[in-house]
Design a protein around this motif. Structure first.
Motif, PDB file in Angstrom:
ATOM      1  N   CYS A 150       0.736   4.859  -3.676  1.00 13.07           N
ATOM      2  CA  CYS A 150      -0.114   5.893  -3.049  1.00 13.07           C
ATOM      3  C   CYS A 150      -1.218   6.376  -3.992  1.00 13.07           C
ATOM      4  N   ASN A 151      -1.578   5.526  -4.952  1.00 12.10           N
ATOM      5  CA  ASN A 151      -2.566   5.948  -5.946  1.00 12.10           C
ATOM      6  C   ASN A 151      -3.924   6.290  -5.319  1.00 12.10           C
ATOM      7  N   GLU A 152      -4.377   5.475  -4.332  1.00 12.04           N
ATOM      8  CA  GLU A 152      -5.664   5.755  -3.691  1.00 12.04           C
ATOM      9  C   GLU A 152      -5.634   7.084  -2.941  1.00 12.04           C
TER      10      GLU A 152
ATOM     11  N   LYS B 141       0.827  -1.195   0.000  1.00  9.11           N
ATOM     12  CA  LYS B 141       0.000   0.000   0.000  1.00  9.11           C
ATOM     13  C   LYS B 141       0.866   1.252   0.000  1.00  9.11           C
TER      14      LYS B 141
ATOM     15  N   GLY C 125      -2.178   5.166   3.863  1.00 10.95           N
ATOM     16  CA  GLY C 125      -2.806   4.577   2.680  1.00 10.95           C
ATOM     17  C   GLY C 125      -4.190   4.032   2.914  1.00 10.95           C
ATOM     18  N   GLN C 126      -4.805   4.315   4.068  1.00 11.30           N
ATOM     19  CA  GLN C 126      -6.129   3.767   4.402  1.00 11.30           C
ATOM     20  C   GLN C 126      -7.200   4.863   4.255  1.00 11.30           C
ATOM     21  N   VAL C 127      -7.445   5.269   3.029  1.00 12.94           N
ATOM     22  CA  VAL C 127      -8.320   6.424   2.786  1.00 12.94           C
ATOM     23  C   VAL C 127      -9.780   6.139   3.149  1.00 12.94           C
TER      24      VAL C 127
ATOM     25  N   ALA D 267      -5.847   9.953  -5.449  1.00 14.66           N
ATOM     26  CA  ALA D 267      -7.207  10.156  -5.945  1.00 14.66           C
ATOM     27  C   ALA D 267      -8.079  10.853  -4.889  1.00 14.66           C
ATOM     28  N   ALA D 268      -7.985  10.384  -3.631  1.00 15.60           N
ATOM     29  CA  ALA D 268      -8.783  10.975  -2.558  1.00 15.60           C
ATOM     30  C   ALA D 268      -8.355  12.416  -2.282  1.00 15.60           C
TER      31      ALA D 268
ATOM     32  N   TYR E 246      -5.049   8.709   5.732  1.00 18.62           N
ATOM     33  CA  TYR E 246      -4.532   8.889   4.376  1.00 18.62           C
ATOM     34  C   TYR E 246      -3.044   8.575   4.322  1.00 18.62           C
TER      35      TYR E 246
END
Length: 572
Positions: free
Chosen positions: A29-31, A25, A260-262, A34-35, A257
């Motif tokens: 860091c793509n998620e 994760k 990585g846990q958006v 995006a967030a 965030y």
């Protein structure tokens, strides 16, 4: 031994697998990108993969998808996001009671206007030109009532205004029922000064004064209370969050965030502690806020019952007409008492040449009043309906400030279970939920609050609410707290006094000229009393004046003056 070795191997594989997932994760860091960009920020602020987080000031250090610049921007976002729901709730509260204020204010003002229109229409039909020629008296009466409603005793002394109204009405009617006589201004001043003793309008002035005073004080104080609620809510909602609050909100909302846990939501109890720390000062408003709402609710019930503004204003034309009819029925007795006390006026030369005394009969000019249908509502509603609705709103608004954290922390962005963000990891939140208010924040585990420095804006609004509560409680008892008066409504009012024809009335009479009299009124006199009752009483005003003069001379002169006053009626 082999079994133990196998267990260790399995455990190692599990740990490596979990670590690999977390590392995977952070390697991607793509998620987060995006967030982060969905909040309106530049996606280039976010690293493509996890970096060393030792530089972070709020979130856990270690491998992270966050930079210091991201922390700063997300802190600002956190400030906005914790303020938004509070602002929304406050705005809703302001809107609710602003509407209620406008409805009540419009209703009361329309009731006043409707009452004036109704009286004018009915009196034109009933009393004709005599009303038209004296209509400014009634117009001024309603203007004064409207001004008192709008500005209170600072603009209009209600007692004095009502006394002047009845005195002026008596003067005008006295001339009408005695058109065969000429009256000077001095003579009419004598008549006006004794409106209370004469009681020409029966008990109507006394009752109407009590009803108007109580209902107007209740109405205008209640409307002022409704206006105050949005004002207080607006000022309290402008209180800025402290830096420690913003820091705690950032940690609660956006530190997931960085790992990585958006999609990870804050734990509910964690949210409660953060919000109770952020809204500690607001919660301290609750006690006076609730006291204020209780006082508003009680006054609303008064408006439904004995202080009903609508029930006073709607039939006010009937009540004033009743007073006029009382004057008609008692016109001869009233006139005789005035003639005895103020002197006998001279017959009008113009009257003698044009008409006889019989033509001036009062009953030929005034007819019994028959009220027609009047508007039963103002502003499209009724007072009972308005008060019923507002009482529900007042009840719902109780504990508004102390329950804000609970209201905020039940949103979709908060997790109710144990699989949630506790400030450091995805796990159960272990700390106890602290109480509301500034004093309880000394043990807040998530927000640093200086309990020795209460917010000045909040404290000023607490004082405002306390003062308004005192005014509401006074209005509940029919007292205008802004008026310098000890009158509780139980004393005598204009038009009160004895009811029977044989009660004594004492006048302080101005000197009368030969033009106005056949009857000399050289001193105060008991009017309407029985001759068999014994020696007549001395006019208190004249007696006091005599005492003031003779105090500088001998006691013999004082006694002589008293004897002359006692013997005067027998020497005529």
């Amino acid at each position: 031994m082999k079994s133990l070795l196998a267990l260790c191997v399995v455990w190692t594989v599990v740990v490596l697998s979990v670590s690999g997932t977390a590392e995977q994760k952070l390697n991607n860091c793509n998620e987060v990108r995006a967030a982060y960009s969905s909040k309106g920020f530049n996606v280039n602020d976010v690293p493509n993969k996890g970096i060393n987080g030792g530089h972070l000031k709020v979130c856990p250090q270690g491998y992270s998808c966050c930079t210091v610049e991201m922390e700063e921007k997300l802190s600002q976002q956190s400030h906005t996001e914790i303020k938004a729901p509070v602002s929304k709730l406050s705005t809703s509260l302001q809107s609710t009671f602003k509407q209620r204020h406008d409805h009540f204010d419009k209703f009361f003002r329309e009731l006043l206007k409707n009452a004036e229109i109704s009286l004018d229409s009915m009196f034109v039909k009933t009393y004709g030109m005599m009303y038209v020629q004296n209509s400014e008296l009634f117009k001024n009466f309603f203007q004064s009532l409207t001004q008192y409603y709008a500005s209170g005793s600072a603009a209009v002394n209600l007692d004095s205004m009502l006394s002047d109204f009845w005195a002026d009405l008596l003067e005008r009617m006295f001339r009408l029922v005695n058109v065969q006589y000429e009256f000077s201004d001095t003579y009419m001043e004598c008549v006006s000064r004794h409106t209370e003793e004469l009681q020409p309008f029966g008990d109507v002035p006394r009752k109407l004064r009590i009803q108007l005073t109580r209902s107007f004080i209740a109405a205008r104080t209640f409307v002022r209370g409704l206006a105050l609620m949005p004002e207080v809510a607006n000022k309290v909602s402008t209180v800025s969050a402290s830096p420690s609050c913003v820091r705690a909100a950032m940690k609660m909302l956006y530190c997931p965030y960085c790992s990585g846990q958006v999609a990870l939501k804050p734990c509910q109890n964690y949210c409660l502690n953060v919000m109770r720390g952020c809204l500690a000062n607001q919660a301290d408003l609750d006690t006076e806020w609730n006291n204020f709402l209780d006082a508003m609710h009680s006054l609303a019930e008064r408006l439904e019952g004995p202080f009903n503004f609508e029930s006073v204003m709607d039939p006010i034309d009937v009540k004033i007409s009743e007073a006029i009819m009382n004057m008609q029925e008692n016109s001869m007795q009233v006139s005789q008492k005035v003639f005895q006390g103020c002197g006998m006026p001279k017959t009008s030369t113009a009257f003698r040449s044009k008409r006889s005394v019989k033509d001036s009969t009062f009953t030929s000019r005034f007819r019994p009043y028959s009220p027609e249908a009047r508007p039963t509502t103002a502003a499209g509603t009724s007072l009972d309906r308005l008060t019923s609705e507002v009482k529900k709103k007042l009840k719902h608004a109780k504990k508004f400030w102390s329950t804000l954290p609970e209201t905020v922390c039940v949103s979709e962005g908060i997790a109710a279970g144990d699989e949630c963000w506790n400030g450091t990891a995805k796990s159960r939140y272990e700390s106890d939920v602290i109480g509301s208010g500034l004093a309880n924040q000394i043990s807040n585990p998530d927000v640093d609050v200086d309990i020795t420095k209460p917010d000045t804006v909040i404290r000023s609004q607490i004082a405002v609410l306390k003062e308004m509560t005192s005014r509401l409680k006074a209005a509940h008892s029919g007292i205008d707290i802004t008026a310098e008066s000890d009158d509780d409504g139980s004393g005598d009012e204009s038009g009160s006094g004895c009811d029977g024809p044989n009660c004594d009335i004492y006048f302080s009479v101005p000197p009368t000229s030969d033009k106005e009299g056949g009857g000399k009124a050289a001193g105060g006199k008991a009017v309407g009393g029985s001759a068999a009752a014994g020696s007549p009483r001395v006019n208190p005003v004249q007696s006091n004046n005599s005492a003031g003069v003779t105090s500088r001379g001998s006691m013999a002169l004082a006694l002589c003056g008293l004897a002359l006053a006692l013997l005067a009626p027998h020497l005529r």
